[in-house]
Write a protein that holds these residues in place. Structure first.
Motif, PDB file in Angstrom:
ATOM      1  N   ASP A 137      31.145  39.797  74.927  1.00 23.59           N
ATOM      2  CA  ASP A 137      32.186  38.942  75.487  1.00 23.59           C
ATOM      3  C   ASP A 137      31.629  37.627  76.027  1.00 23.59           C
ATOM      4  OD1 ASP A 137      34.071  40.825  74.847  1.00 23.59           O
ATOM      5  OD2 ASP A 137      34.181  41.686  76.861  1.00 23.59           O
ATOM      6  N   ASP A 138      30.454  37.669  76.649  1.00 24.30           N
ATOM      7  CA  ASP A 138      29.927  36.436  77.237  1.00 24.30           C
ATOM      8  C   ASP A 138      29.513  35.427  76.168  1.00 24.30           C
ATOM      9  OD1 ASP A 138      27.707  38.160  76.569  1.00 24.30           O
ATOM     10  OD2 ASP A 138      26.412  36.909  77.808  1.00 24.30           O
ATOM     11  N   LEU A 139      29.067  35.910  74.996  1.00 18.71           N
ATOM     12  CA  LEU A 139      28.720  34.984  73.919  1.00 18.71           C
ATOM     13  C   LEU A 139      29.983  34.363  73.333  1.00 18.71           C
ATOM     14  CD1 LEU A 139      26.794  33.587  72.029  1.00 18.71           C
ATOM     15  CD2 LEU A 139      26.722  35.660  70.617  1.00 18.71           C
ATOM     16  N   ARG A 140      31.024  35.152  73.170  1.00 16.90           N
ATOM     17  CA  ARG A 140      32.291  34.595  72.698  1.00 16.90           C
ATOM     18  C   ARG A 140      32.784  33.521  73.663  1.00 16.90           C
ATOM     19  NH1 ARG A 140      36.993  38.181  70.724  1.00 16.90           N
ATOM     20  NH2 ARG A 140      37.463  36.159  69.825  1.00 16.90           N
ATOM     21  N   ALA A 141      32.651  33.792  74.955  1.00 18.47           N
ATOM     22  CA  ALA A 141      33.078  32.806  75.950  1.00 18.47           C
ATOM     23  C   ALA A 141      32.227  31.548  75.867  1.00 18.47           C
ATOM     24  CB  ALA A 141      32.991  33.419  77.345  1.00 18.47           C
ATOM     25  N   GLU A 142      30.929  31.709  75.613  1.00 21.97           N
ATOM     26  CA  GLU A 142      30.029  30.556  75.503  1.00 21.97           C
ATOM     27  C   GLU A 142      30.386  29.699  74.294  1.00 21.97           C
ATOM     28  OE1 GLU A 142      25.185  29.740  75.382  1.00 21.97           O
ATOM     29  OE2 GLU A 142      25.973  31.745  75.835  1.00 21.97           O
ATOM     30  N   ILE A 143      30.709  30.350  73.177  1.00 19.45           N
ATOM     31  CA  ILE A 143      31.136  29.594  71.993  1.00 19.45           C
ATOM     32  C   ILE A 143      32.452  28.883  72.269  1.00 19.45           C
ATOM     33  CG2 ILE A 143      31.859  29.775  69.580  1.00 19.45           C
ATOM     34  CD1 ILE A 143      30.043  32.270  69.367  1.00 19.45           C
ATOM     35  N   GLY A 144      33.428  29.609  72.825  1.00 15.36           N
ATOM     36  CA  GLY A 144      34.726  29.017  73.098  1.00 15.36           C
ATOM     37  C   GLY A 144      34.655  27.846  74.049  1.00 15.36           C
ATOM     38  N   LEU A 202      33.646  24.670  71.996  1.00 15.08           N
ATOM     39  CA  LEU A 202      34.478  24.190  70.897  1.00 15.08           C
ATOM     40  C   LEU A 202      35.476  23.136  71.351  1.00 15.08           C
ATOM     41  CD1 LEU A 202      35.282  27.546  69.057  1.00 15.08           C
ATOM     42  CD2 LEU A 202      33.602  25.818  68.404  1.00 15.08           C
ATOM     43  N   PRO A 203      35.842  22.197  70.456  1.00 12.21           N
ATOM     44  CA  PRO A 203      36.886  21.226  70.777  1.00 12.21           C
ATOM     45  C   PRO A 203      38.184  21.930  71.134  1.00 12.21           C
ATOM     46  CG  PRO A 203      35.766  20.664  68.725  1.00 12.21           C
ATOM     47  CD  PRO A 203      35.318  22.038  69.106  1.00 12.21           C
ATOM     48  N   PRO A 204      38.972  21.349  72.047  1.00  7.92           N
ATOM     49  CA  PRO A 204      38.811  20.023  72.650  1.00  7.92           C
ATOM     50  C   PRO A 204      37.968  20.012  73.911  1.00  7.92           C
ATOM     51  CG  PRO A 204      40.904  20.944  73.307  1.00  7.92           C
ATOM     52  CD  PRO A 204      40.279  21.968  72.398  1.00  7.92           C
ATOM     53  N   ALA A 250      23.955  22.489  76.534  1.00  9.22           N
ATOM     54  CA  ALA A 250      24.755  23.661  76.166  1.00  9.22           C
ATOM     55  C   ALA A 250      24.666  23.920  74.670  1.00  9.22           C
ATOM     56  CB  ALA A 250      26.204  23.459  76.598  1.00  9.22           C
ATOM     57  N   VAL A 251      24.653  22.850  73.872  1.00  6.29           N
ATOM     58  CA  VAL A 251      24.533  22.997  72.423  1.00  6.29           C
ATOM     59  C   VAL A 251      23.182  23.627  72.071  1.00  6.29           C
ATOM     60  CG1 VAL A 251      24.370  21.741  70.238  1.00  6.29           C
ATOM     61  CG2 VAL A 251      26.111  21.102  71.914  1.00  6.29           C
ATOM     62  N   CYS A 252      22.116  23.150  72.710  1.00  5.66           N
ATOM     63  CA  CYS A 252      20.782  23.674  72.427  1.00  5.66           C
ATOM     64  C   CYS A 252      20.682  25.150  72.805  1.00  5.66           C
ATOM     65  CB  CYS A 252      19.745  22.855  73.191  1.00  5.66           C
ATOM     66  SG  CYS A 252      18.043  23.388  72.913  1.00  5.66           S
ATOM     67  N   ARG A 253      21.201  25.501  73.964  1.00  2.00           N
ATOM     68  CA  ARG A 253      21.123  26.898  74.390  1.00  2.00           C
ATOM     69  C   ARG A 253      21.902  27.816  73.454  1.00  2.00           C
ATOM     70  NH1 ARG A 253      21.093  24.270  79.463  1.00  2.00           N
ATOM     71  NH2 ARG A 253      23.377  24.230  79.552  1.00  2.00           N
ATOM     72  N   LEU A 254      23.116  27.366  73.057  1.00 11.34           N
ATOM     73  CA  LEU A 254      23.925  28.184  72.165  1.00 11.34           C
ATOM     74  C   LEU A 254      23.287  28.291  70.780  1.00 11.34           C
ATOM     75  CD1 LEU A 254      26.462  29.830  71.652  1.00 11.34           C
ATOM     76  CD2 LEU A 254      27.661  27.697  71.082  1.00 11.34           C
TER      77      LEU A 254
END
Length: 388
Positions: free
Chosen positions: A43-50, A53-55, A62-66
């Motif tokens: 769940d925490d990875l899904r939250a990190e991706i969300g 994401l735009p907008p 954050a981009v580098c960590r993800l």
């Protein structure tokens, strides 16, 4: 040649992993499925991706960590794929997680997928193909969809006299149309699960409406549906591609706010299900297809499947890729494995009549290294046969 294919789509709920063995037989390419798995994201990875994401606004940190966290997840998935391949594979295709698809005035200017391919290569010790979309974008194409190369071989147009379509119901619905004597056509139709999942998170505090149960309990709100169907994207001619840059939670919130009246949660879900079914059915009717072969997470939604079947009754038959030997939940991962085979042999994987590119591009970059440029090339396949 054994290839592991990975896929994480616009629903970003996990990674589909497959292993496939490819054998060239003249202009026929034979695919033997070796197995597939679905690895859910925590769940925490899904939250990190969300959150990236735009907008939404983000930072380069954050981009580098993800990027690196996804690389670790894809590396684990690739290791699972190697096990499925019997403990050894020749290559891994890791297309990454799309986090931005830059579209201006109908033209794609760039695209970004995260997934640290060096981490994948370090884990499994074989070449990893990644960044599959950029070569097509550089040739003036949309960079998407790429799966039509697989669809066109699997739905060999010589095998039938009428147009047939392959449909993928992921976060975005995309359609491939093959017909004798005509160029392959493919494009993103519109949202499949993207808005449905956004509504489930907004109204149900769940990642999705399981089995479309709440949608089945609701009623279509005709005014809201009309407002959603007025989206200019649907009327735009192909080639075209889209994603959550357009169809996201904020887009749904804006439509509901503009409506000026409350809509029950079940009715919102019923309306969004009808939106997906209607836009897909309209596209199928436009191309006069007689058969629609579906795959993707949306085929597990009986409410959506039933509505699609009802809209196509008397004009086209709805079936799934399972009937052709390709598991519906893993089709895109198998498609990317095929693209890996094509790139390994120096053959193009993008279809210009689909993406709008000026030429057919050989896709992707290899880490740490791919085949020698001097390696012999087999004939370009004209059909794909799935062996049991």
């Amino acid at each position: 040649m054994k290839i592991v294919g990975l896929m994480s789509g616009t629903s970003y709920d996990g990674v589909d992993v497959v292993a496939a063995e490819f054998t060239a037989d003249g202009d026929t390419l034979r695919l033997r499925p070796l197995g597939h798995r679905e690895l859910a994201y925590p769940d925490d990875l899904r939250a990190e991706i969300g959150a990236l994401l735009p907008p939404a606004a983000t930072t380069i940190g954050a981009v580098c960590r993800l990027d690196n966290r996804l690389g670790e997840v894809f590396a684990e998935a690739a290791a699972v794929g190697v096990e499925l391949a019997g403990g050894a594979a020749d290559a891994v295709v890791s297309p990454g997680q799309t986090v931005f698809h830059w579209v201006e005035d109908g033209r794609v200017r760039g695209t970004l997928q995260l997934g640290a391919p060096a981490r994948v290569a370090a884990r499994v010790g074989v070449p990893v193909l990644h960044d599959l979309r950029s070569a097509d974008v550089a040739a003036g194409g949309q960079g998407a969809p790429l799966v039509p190369a697989f669809d066109a071989l699997l739905l060999d147009p010589a095998a039938g006299a009428a147009p047939r379509a392959a449909l993928n119901l992921g976060g975005i619905a995309n359609l491939t149309v093959v017909a004798p004597g005509a160029p392959v056509l493919g494009y993103d139709v519109g949202p499949a699960n993207a808005l449905l999942d956004a509504a489930a998170r907004r109204f149900l505090d769940r990642p999705c409406d399981v089995d479309g149960a709440r949608a089945a309990a609701g009623r279509v709100h005709e005014t809201l549906l009309a407002r959603l169907l007025a989206e200019p994207y649907y009327a735009a001619p192909p080639p075209k591609s889209t994603g959550k840059e357009l169809f996201h939670g904020g887009y749904l919130d804006a439509a509901l706010t503009a409506l000026g009246e409350p809509v029950a949660a079940d009715d919102v879900l019923a309306t969004l299900t009808e939106l997906t079914a209607r836009t897909v059915a309209d596209a199928c009717d436009r191309h006069r297809v007689t058969e629609v072969v579906a795959a993707g997470g949306g085929v597990r939604n009986p409410t959506l499947r039933a509505r699609l079947a009802a809209l196509g009754e008397g004009r086209w038959r709805l079936r799934t890729t399972d009937e052709l030997g390709v598991p519906a939940q893993a089709k895109e991962a198998y498609a990317f494995a095929l693209l890996g085979w094509l790139s390994w042999h120096g053959l193009p994987g993008a279809v210009p009549s689909v993406t709008g590119a000026s030429r057919a591009a050989v896709l992707g970059s290899w880490t740490p290294a791919g085949p020698s440029a001097a390696a012999p090339r087999p004939p370009a396949p004209r059909r794909l046969v799935v062996d049991a």
